[in-house]
Scaffold this motif. Structure first.
Motif, PDB file in Angstrom:
ATOM      1  N   ALA A  73       0.819  -1.196  -0.245  1.00 45.35           N
ATOM      2  CA  ALA A  73       0.249  -0.074  -0.099  1.00 45.35           C
ATOM      3  C   ALA A  73       0.928   1.171  -0.045  1.00 45.35           C
ATOM      4  O   ALA A  73       1.833   1.163   0.724  1.00 45.35           O
ATOM      5  CB  ALA A  73      -0.670  -0.091   1.272  1.00 45.35           C
ATOM      6  N   THR A  74       0.578   2.198  -0.615  1.00 41.84           N
ATOM      7  CA  THR A  74       1.471   3.485  -0.828  1.00 41.84           C
ATOM      8  C   THR A  74       0.553   4.833  -0.290  1.00 41.84           C
ATOM      9  O   THR A  74       1.307   5.796  -0.138  1.00 41.84           O
ATOM     10  CB  THR A  74       1.536   3.580  -2.356  1.00 41.84           C
ATOM     11  N   SER A  75      -0.641   4.774  -0.020  1.00 41.24           N
ATOM     12  CA  SER A  75      -1.458   5.592   0.505  1.00 41.24           C
ATOM     13  C   SER A  75      -2.866   5.077   0.908  1.00 41.24           C
ATOM     14  O   SER A  75      -3.295   4.317   0.176  1.00 41.24           O
ATOM     15  CB  SER A  75      -1.414   6.994  -0.440  1.00 41.24           C
ATOM     16  N   PRO A  76      -3.438   5.745   1.722  1.00 40.67           N
ATOM     17  CA  PRO A  76      -3.110   6.966   2.513  1.00 40.67           C
ATOM     18  C   PRO A  76      -2.251   6.468   3.897  1.00 40.67           C
ATOM     19  O   PRO A  76      -1.803   5.390   3.970  1.00 40.67           O
ATOM     20  CB  PRO A  76      -4.535   7.245   3.185  1.00 40.67           C
ATOM     21  N   VAL A  77      -1.658   7.381   4.585  1.00 38.19           N
ATOM     22  CA  VAL A  77      -0.514   7.272   5.407  1.00 38.19           C
ATOM     23  C   VAL A  77      -0.955   6.200   6.359  1.00 38.19           C
ATOM     24  O   VAL A  77      -0.108   5.562   6.850  1.00 38.19           O
ATOM     25  CB  VAL A  77      -0.324   8.655   6.149  1.00 38.19           C
ATOM     26  N   ASP A  78      -2.287   6.066   6.794  1.00 31.56           N
ATOM     27  CA  ASP A  78      -2.616   4.848   8.022  1.00 31.56           C
ATOM     28  C   ASP A  78      -2.258   3.282   7.421  1.00 31.56           C
ATOM     29  O   ASP A  78      -2.055   2.569   8.394  1.00 31.56           O
ATOM     30  CB  ASP A  78      -3.947   5.047   8.384  1.00 31.56           C
ATOM     31  N   VAL A  79      -2.032   3.291   6.067  1.00 30.51           N
ATOM     32  CA  VAL A  79      -1.834   2.031   5.589  1.00 30.51           C
ATOM     33  C   VAL A  79      -0.439   1.976   4.886  1.00 30.51           C
ATOM     34  O   VAL A  79      -0.031   0.859   4.349  1.00 30.51           O
ATOM     35  CB  VAL A  79      -3.002   1.268   4.747  1.00 30.51           C
ATOM     36  N   LYS A  80       0.055   2.969   4.549  1.00 31.12           N
ATOM     37  CA  LYS A  80       1.127   3.169   3.831  1.00 31.12           C
ATOM     38  C   LYS A  80       2.447   2.319   4.276  1.00 31.12           C
ATOM     39  O   LYS A  80       2.696   2.261   5.463  1.00 31.12           O
ATOM     40  CB  LYS A  80       1.791   4.565   3.876  1.00 31.12           C
ATOM     41  N   GLY A  81       2.790   1.481   3.477  1.00 31.70           N
ATOM     42  CA  GLY A  81       3.999   0.585   3.799  1.00 31.70           C
ATOM     43  C   GLY A  81       3.433  -0.961   4.117  1.00 31.70           C
ATOM     44  O   GLY A  81       4.285  -2.029   4.371  1.00 31.70           O
ATOM     45  N   THR A  82       2.185  -1.155   4.234  1.00 32.47           N
ATOM     46  CA  THR A  82       1.796  -2.416   4.746  1.00 32.47           C
ATOM     47  C   THR A  82       1.879  -3.183   3.456  1.00 32.47           C
ATOM     48  O   THR A  82       1.318  -2.799   2.307  1.00 32.47           O
ATOM     49  CB  THR A  82       0.278  -2.380   5.334  1.00 32.47           C
ATOM     50  N   ALA A  83       2.588  -4.525   3.679  1.00 36.75           N
ATOM     51  CA  ALA A  83       2.674  -5.285   2.471  1.00 36.75           C
ATOM     52  C   ALA A  83       2.745  -6.720   2.894  1.00 36.75           C
ATOM     53  O   ALA A  83       3.035  -7.078   3.869  1.00 36.75           O
ATOM     54  CB  ALA A  83       4.145  -4.746   1.659  1.00 36.75           C
ATOM     55  N   THR A  84       2.621  -7.492   1.532  1.00 28.83           N
ATOM     56  CA  THR A  84       2.653  -8.783   1.835  1.00 28.83           C
ATOM     57  C   THR A  84       3.547  -9.527   0.561  1.00 28.83           C
ATOM     58  O   THR A  84       3.564  -9.028  -0.528  1.00 28.83           O
ATOM     59  CB  THR A  84       1.636  -9.754   1.916  1.00 28.83           C
ATOM     60  N   MET A  85       4.139 -10.594   0.669  1.00 23.23           N
ATOM     61  CA  MET A  85       4.829 -11.019  -0.425  1.00 23.23           C
ATOM     62  C   MET A  85       4.789 -12.658  -0.280  1.00 23.23           C
ATOM     63  O   MET A  85       4.571 -13.098   0.907  1.00 23.23           O
ATOM     64  CB  MET A  85       6.454 -10.925  -0.243  1.00 23.23           C
ATOM     65  N   GLY A  86       4.408 -13.366  -1.380  1.00 18.75           N
ATOM     66  CA  GLY A  86       4.009 -14.793  -1.424  1.00 18.75           C
ATOM     67  C   GLY A  86       4.986 -15.646  -2.362  1.00 18.75           C
ATOM     68  O   GLY A  86       5.153 -15.137  -3.575  1.00 18.75           O
ATOM     69  N   TRP A  87       5.419 -16.685  -2.298  1.00 18.08           N
ATOM     70  CA  TRP A  87       5.773 -17.614  -3.025  1.00 18.08           C
ATOM     71  C   TRP A  87       4.997 -18.941  -2.948  1.00 18.08           C
ATOM     72  O   TRP A  87       4.499 -19.482  -2.205  1.00 18.08           O
ATOM     73  CB  TRP A  87       7.029 -18.162  -2.307  1.00 18.08           C
TER      74      TRP A  87
END
Length: 434
Positions: free
Chosen positions: A193-207
């Motif tokens: 997530a790149t915006s808004p600020v309250d979720v910015k940076g929340t991320a997942t990666m999967g294999w």
């Protein structure tokens, strides 16, 4: 029932839907006809019953039309060639592996759809259809793009979350034989997530692993502590950043085929949504990638259309066309999975999952989604692909929806890209999110 858990899905790209209804002969589905609450009976049996309910209640209007192109041939040339060369080449063994028929060994380098010919009496027909559906994303090679998830309440737009995603496919496209793949990974994907600020940076990666016995490896990046943590694969039915989508809803179903029981109910004609009668333009950029453009037609939801009287989540500018579909029934092998029985309506030629209808574990209807697709073509006809544009997940129980927007004037989809494999390592993932 978990509805708004704050977890972001791995590469949520789009969604699809359905429901089990008995086909019924309809009246006139002539092109350019409008179907609404005054004549909804004319498409009964051609759409899931949830679509009928939305029509009857004035929430949705269908503008019928015809495509100017054949979506079945909107594939890269290597995939078109494989429609013949892959007939009878692969099967699914008793362990769930895709195997080469000639050797009975697991297939490691599949180009194009693995199962271009589906036999209705094949006991594995439903699984083969789902594998083909999953491969629709592999046929555009490595890809990356931005997209939006849009919260839509009964009174209109509530919130938009902006994200970016990328996927490295180890199956489906040319060049996979030249890649090192000791862990037999089928695909690697990440989203942040790149915006808004309250979720910015929340991320997942999967294999995703080729082995039917090996569950996905999923990792989450937590901005507050700037650390990567491994997540349980059991949370795939949890909500994505508090939306109405769960992780597995991406592209109709984006989990492992072996995690569900599947049943092919029937083949029939259906009325399904497309973005436009005509294909959208793609161009080749300086990196030799094929890309959508800022002239791409956007989906206009009801909340954004002046004087619209239907549901705020309803698509208002799509064309609804007649297509052949498979109707599949699916239910999770995990007794703690949040969804009960689900139904998918999947195009028999493009394997696009247009409809998904979801029941809870008690058997009660819960929510439905629909997905818009489009053909893409370069001006000289050199490259043709099919693409998922977006669509809403509608929670009828709570009168709420979440829309997705992928290819559009503000989102460029880059296909056949050369991604950095290190992005999909733990260290690379952490760097990508910062």
């Amino acid at each position: 029932m978990l509805r708004r858990s704050c977890k972001i899905g791995v590469c949520l790209i789009g969604l699809c839907l359905l429901l089990c209804v008995v086909p019924r002969a309809s009246a006139d589905e002539s092109p350019n006809k409008v179907i609404d609450k005054t004549n909804w009976e004319e498409v009964e049996g051609l759409v899931p019953h949830t679509i009928l309910n939305w029509l009857k209640n004035g929430k949705l209007i269908l503008h019928l039309g015809e495509l100017s192109y054949d979506p079945a041939v909107y594939l890269p040339q290597f995939a078109l060639d494989a429609l013949q060369s892959n007939i009878g080449k692969y099967d699914i063994d008793e362990k769930g592996w895709i195997v080469e028929v000639s050797t009975a060994k697991p297939a490691k380098h599949i180009i194009g759809y693995p199962f271009p010919k589906i036999e209705m009496d094949d006991p594995r027909a439903a699984e083969k259809i789902i594998y083909n559906k999953i491969y629709t994303w592999y046929l555009i090679g490595d890809n990356y793009f931005t997209y939006q998830m849009i919260w839509i309440g009964a009174s209109g737009h509530e919130r938009t979350i902006h994200l970016k995603a990328q996927q490295m496919a180890q199956q489906g496209g040319p060049g996979i034989k030249d890649r090192k793949n000791p862990d037999l990974i089928e695909k690697s994907a990440l989203g942040v997530a790149t915006s808004p600020v309250d979720v910015k940076g929340t991320a997942t990666m999967g294999w995703r692993y080729m082995s039917p016995n090996k569950q996905d490896s999923t990792f989450g990046f937590i901005p507050a502590i700037r650390r990567v943590r491994q997540m349980s694969p059991a949370n795939r039915s949890d909500a994505v950043v508090g939306s109405d989508f769960c992780i597995d809803d991406s592209n109709g179903y984006d989990g492992k085929v072996q995690a569900f029981n599947w049943k092919l109910l029937r083949e029939q004609e259906a009325i399904v949504p497309y973005l436009d009668e005509n294909p959208q333009t793609i161009i080749r950029n300086a990196k030799n990638e094929w890309c959508t453009t800022k002239k791409h037609k956007p989906v206009v939801y009801g909340y954004d259309k002046e004087a619209w009287q239907g549901a705020p989540w309803a698509p208002t500018n799509c064309v609804w066309v007649k297509r052949p579909v498979y109707v599949l029934e699916m239910w999770s092998k995990d007794k703690y999975y949040n969804y009960g029985t689900q139904y998918l309506w999947v195009d028999t030629e493009t394997y696009a999952a247009h409809y998904k209808v979801i029941h809870d574990r008690s058997g009660e209807y819960w929510k439905s989604s629909l997905a818009f697709f489009t053909g893409n073509e370069s001006p000289d006809g050199e490259m043709r692909t099919s693409g998922l544009v977006g669509g809403p997940m509608v929670d009828d129980r709570y009168d709420h929806a979440s829309g997705s927007e992928i290819a559009s004037p503000r989102n460029i989809v880059h296909m056949f890209a050369e991604l950095n494999p290190s992005d999909f390592t733990i260290a690379g993932f952490a760097k990508f999110c910062q």
